[in-house]
Design a protein around this motif. Structure first.
Motif, PDB file in Angstrom:
ATOM      1  N   SER A  38       0.845  -1.188   0.000  1.00 10.02           N
ATOM      2  CA  SER A  38       0.000   0.000   0.000  1.00 10.02           C
ATOM      3  C   SER A  38       0.887   1.247   0.000  1.00 10.02           C
ATOM      4  O   SER A  38       1.630   1.485  -0.930  1.00 10.02           O
ATOM      5  N   ASP A  39       0.861   2.050   1.094  1.00 10.14           N
ATOM      6  CA  ASP A  39       1.700   3.249   1.159  1.00 10.14           C
ATOM      7  C   ASP A  39       2.822   3.104   2.176  1.00 10.14           C
ATOM      8  O   ASP A  39       3.442   4.093   2.566  1.00 10.14           O
ATOM      9  N   ARG A  40       3.112   1.874   2.593  1.00  9.69           N
ATOM     10  CA  ARG A  40       4.108   1.639   3.640  1.00  9.69           C
ATOM     11  C   ARG A  40       5.375   1.028   3.043  1.00  9.69           C
ATOM     12  O   ARG A  40       5.307   0.050   2.292  1.00  9.69           O
ATOM     13  N   PHE A  41       6.498   1.609   3.423  1.00  8.89           N
ATOM     14  CA  PHE A  41       7.800   1.187   2.896  1.00  8.89           C
ATOM     15  C   PHE A  41       8.725   0.822   4.050  1.00  8.89           C
ATOM     16  O   PHE A  41       8.816   1.558   5.036  1.00  8.89           O
ATOM     17  N   ASN A  42       9.417  -0.285   3.927  1.00 10.22           N
ATOM     18  CA  ASN A  42      10.580  -0.590   4.768  1.00 10.22           C
ATOM     19  C   ASN A  42      11.803  -0.506   3.871  1.00 10.22           C
ATOM     20  O   ASN A  42      11.792  -1.032   2.746  1.00 10.22           O
TER      21      ASN A  42
END
Length: 297
Positions: free
Chosen positions: A81-85
């Motif tokens: 979605s809009d989450r990055f690691n």
């Protein structure tokens, strides 16, 4: 005709005055996430490049040739979605007087970089609040690089930029994002890095940064022997620091950037006492002993 030349001069002079502080290559690598649609990563890369290179970060006037050459290499390890690691590798360089050579000043990999980002969202730094971990981390490293660059030109010249970075750290306290707090398990966070830079406990690091670059590297072209002697003396300052703080984080960051350069400097040109230098380097930075062993003369 006079108006034409006046216009040209104004354009050139205006460009010179308005040149921003950084000339930074930003790369976003998404190979590890296996995402078929790469557009969001390309958009993020362009947006970050514009944010870093087109923002005005200081009140100083930078000429085009004074811009700090740097790189930010962001490796995305997870995306949903809009989450990055991700992790981020930050590098900066500094020109050496009377040469075409650029000396590495900072080379650091931060593995604690998670953030939220929606494609095409505006990237804006607000000095009065912590609105985004993406903006916070990038801006923190921008001011760190500017501060380190300033430290190489004047003694403790980076203070005002370090304090801005420290303010970002303060604002980030209490968020759920990693890398901002001082912890017993990890004493090498963004908190620790900026806290050490501003602490009198690590004053030898700041002195060494100035002496190594301004009094050492900048005179090598005109007086190689004196330049090398000053650089060697700068490196010996770390012995005092390591006695006070063994395994100091700042010493690690210094030699991560400088180890190979030091090996090259002292393997050529006028002699210095290589035996004593290598002994000193092995005491302060034993993690690079293989490189110190390659110093041959």
């Amino acid at each position: 005709m006079h108006k034409f030349f006046t216009l040209v001069l104004l354009l050139v002079f205006g460009t010179f005055l308005n040149a921003q502080e950084l000339n930074c290559v930003v790369t976003v690598n998404s190979d590890q996430v296996g995402q078929t649609n790469q557009q969001i990563f390309k958009t993020l890369e362009r947006s970050l490049s514009d944010f870093v290179n087109k923002s005005k970060w200081t009140n100083r006037v930078f000429g085009e040739n004074e811009r700090i050459n740097a790189q930010m290499f962001i490796t995305v390890t997870e995306y949903e979605s809009d989450r990055f690691n991700a992790n981020i590798q930050v590098q900066s360089l500094r020109p050496v007087y009377n040469t075409s050579y650029e000396t590495p000043v900072f080379n650091y990999k931060d593995d604690s970089f998670n953030f939220q980002y929606q494609e095409f969202e505006p990237l804006v730094y607000n000095p009065n609040s912590f609105d985004s971990n993406l903006i916070g981390v990038i801006t923190y490293y921008v001011y760190l690089m500017i501060g380190l660059d300033a430290d190489t030109f004047s003694l403790q010249g980076g203070d005002e930029y370090y304090r801005i970075a420290q303010n970002i750290v303060t604002q980030a306290q209490g968020t759920n994002f990693s890398g901002w707090t001082q912890t017993a398990q990890d004493n090498r966070t963004r908190f620790d890095l900026i806290d050490d830079l501003l602490s009198n406990t690590f004053r030898e690091y700041r002195i060494a940064m100035y002496n190594y670059h301004r009094k050492g590297m900048d005179v090598l072209a005109d007086n190689n022997s004196n330049g090398k002697q000053v650089i060697a003396g700068s490196l010996r300052l770390f012995e005092t620091l390591i006695k006070r703080r063994p395994n100091a984080f700042l010493i690690q960051t210094f030699f991560d950037a400088k180890a190979e350069e030091i090996q090259r400097i002292f393997s050529d040109g006028p002699k210095v006492d290589i035996v004593k230098l290598k002994e000193s380097l092995n005491r302060t930075a034993p993690f690079y002993s293989n490189i110190w062993n390659d110093i041959t003369y």
